[in-house]
Enzyme design. Structure first.
Site, PDB file in Angstrom:
ATOM      1  N   ASP A   1      -2.956   2.056  33.621  1.00  0.00           N
ATOM      2  CA  ASP A   1      -2.424   1.643  32.318  1.00  0.00           C
ATOM      3  C   ASP A   1      -1.613   0.349  32.375  1.00  0.00           C
ATOM      4  OD1 ASP A   1      -3.397   4.038  31.221  1.00  0.00           O
ATOM      5  OD2 ASP A   1      -1.553   5.094  31.728  1.00  0.00           O
TER       6      ASP A   1
ATOM      7  N   LYS B   1       2.562   3.231  25.436  1.00  0.00           N
ATOM      8  CA  LYS B   1       1.201   3.198  24.873  1.00  0.00           C
ATOM      9  C   LYS B   1       0.787   4.605  24.481  1.00  0.00           C
ATOM     10  CE  LYS B   1      -1.088   5.445  28.180  1.00  0.00           C
ATOM     11  NZ  LYS B   1      -1.692   6.737  27.966  1.00  0.00           N
TER      12      LYS B   1
HETATM   13  O1  C5P Z   1      -3.902   4.991  37.701  1.00  0.00           O
HETATM   14  P1  C5P Z   1      -2.692   5.847  37.672  1.00  0.00           P
HETATM   15  O2  C5P Z   1      -1.825   5.633  38.883  1.00  0.00           O
HETATM   16  O3  C5P Z   1      -1.924   5.772  36.413  1.00  0.00           O
HETATM   17  O4  C5P Z   1      -3.223   7.333  37.770  1.00  0.00           O
HETATM   18  C1  C5P Z   1      -2.390   8.425  38.066  1.00  0.00           C
HETATM   19  C2  C5P Z   1      -3.256   9.612  38.410  1.00  0.00           C
HETATM   20  O5  C5P Z   1      -3.957  10.056  37.227  1.00  0.00           O
HETATM   21  C3  C5P Z   1      -4.353   9.325  39.419  1.00  0.00           C
HETATM   22  O6  C5P Z   1      -3.903   9.484  40.738  1.00  0.00           O
HETATM   23  C4  C5P Z   1      -5.398  10.357  39.050  1.00  0.00           C
HETATM   24  O7  C5P Z   1      -5.062  11.630  39.559  1.00  0.00           O
HETATM   25  C5  C5P Z   1      -5.284  10.431  37.529  1.00  0.00           C
HETATM   26  N1  C5P Z   1      -6.228   9.518  36.841  1.00  0.00           N
HETATM   27  C6  C5P Z   1      -7.591   9.764  36.886  1.00  0.00           C
HETATM   28  N2  C5P Z   1      -8.456   8.937  36.236  1.00  0.00           N
HETATM   29  C7  C5P Z   1      -8.003   7.876  35.534  1.00  0.00           C
HETATM   30  C8  C5P Z   1      -6.623   7.608  35.455  1.00  0.00           C
HETATM   31  C9  C5P Z   1      -5.754   8.447  36.125  1.00  0.00           C
HETATM   32  O8  C5P Z   1      -8.019  10.739  37.519  1.00  0.00           O
HETATM   33  N3  C5P Z   1      -8.863   7.091  34.896  1.00  0.00           N
END
Ligand code: C5P
Length: 305
Positions: A145, A19
């Site tokens: 995502d 994506k």
């Molecule tokens: O949700 P995901 O595991 O992909 O996120 C990875 C990291 O990216 C999170 O631990 C956080 O540090 C950061 N993140 C964030 N805000 C979001 C998405 C991701 O701070 N909306």
């Protein structure tokens, strides 16, 4: 001799796309540390293929060795499998094999694609009949995502990115995907964003003009409206991206964009020949790049045997 049927080895392969974010609006962090997003996702034609087979315990492997992909229970694909069996209250496990075509740590949600593909593949392998609603909800617990990797196409993302809603998109475009030899860690990019943007709006918004341009299929307008709030943070962590970005802009694409939290850079082209000649030019200059169409479908079954 009786005609005993030989049980085929059940094996399901699901393909899930990378994506990009045509617009990535990031707000100030919530109490849980995550950032509220107002984003327009688009699925693009780079894929991971995930194959699952029944096994006595969970394990994950790659079809070719790649640095940065964990091969134990911390792999998000295994977490996806465990979450699905927990949801159904069943005691099953699988061997998960991933063929990676999505850049690792490139800001294109390769891990999320693997999680989405695993959910769908296991649902079919064991005929669990999980509703779309439940699949999206389980996906949302795995990563911001992951729901979008199930949905594909072009979609609005809110919450921390996990709440997705399809958007009308009449555009049909070609992305030149410019890879980086070194990855960027998503949490460090968000941390740098916090340091650089202490006054970020707590409620980011999507520009209406982008939604309208997508619905009309106005590629040039979409190109002019591409936006990523994480770009200054990624440039700060990786100053070499500034020079690469300049090299891309000189080629005159319809738009240039940082993919997600980076470091992958993207050029938007309406015309595939222009995209191909940009790839040829950049390859000659020593950059690693490829062409990917957008939008494409979300996670889908490709083989069942
Ligand atoms: O949700 P995901 O595991 O992909 O996120 C990875 C990291 O990216 C999170 O631990 C956080 O540090 C950061 N993140 C964030 N805000 C979001 C998405 C991701 O701070 N909306």
């Amino acid at each position: 001799m009786s005609e005993a049927l030989v049980e085929p080895v059940p094996r399901v392969t699901v393909r899930a796309p990378a994506k990009i974010n045509l617009h990535l609006g990031v707000g100030s962090p919530r109490p849980d540390g995550m950032h509220p997003l107002a984003t327009v996702y688009q699925a693009v034609g780079l894929y991971d293929d995930v194959t699952v087979t029944d096994a006595p315990s969970w394990s994950v492997g790659l079809t070719a060795p790649i640095d940065g992909v964990p091969l134990d229970g911390s792999n998000i694909a295994v977490q996806a499998g465990r979450a699905l069996v927990a949801h159904h209250g069943i005691d099953l496990a699988a061997r998960i094999t991933i063929a990676k075509g999505i850049p690792v740590m490139g800001g294109m949600a390769g891990g999320s694609a693997d999680a989405a593909a695993t959910l769908l593949a296991l649902d079919r392998l064991w005929d669990l009949q999980t509703s779309d609603e439940d699949l999206l909800r389980i996906a949302g617990t795995l990563g911001s995502d992951v729901p979008f990797a199930l949905l594909g196409g072009t979609a609005l993302g809110t919450g921390r990115g996990e709440l997705v809603e399809p958007l009308e998109d009449r555009s049909s475009v070609w992305w030149v995907v410019v890879l980086s030899d070194e990855g960027l860690s998503t949490p460090s990019v968000y941390q740098r964003f916090d340091a650089l943007s202490p006054d970020a709006d707590p409620e980011p918004r999507i520009p209406d003009a982008l939604i309208a341009a997508l619905a009309e299929g106005y590629t040039e307008e979409v190109g002019a409206l591409l936006h990523n709030d994480l770009w200054p943070a990624a440039r700060d962590l990786r100053p070499d991206l500034v020079d690469t970005e300049e090299q891309l802009r000189i080629l005159g694409p319809d738009g240039v964009l940082l993919s997600g939290s980076g470091p992958t850079l993207l050029m938007l082209h309406e015309d595939v020949e222009e995209a191909r000649s940009a790839v040829a030019e950049l390859t000659e200059r020593g950059l690693r790049c490829t062409v990917a169409p957008g939008p494409v479908a979300g996670a889908h079954v490709v083989t069942y045997a």
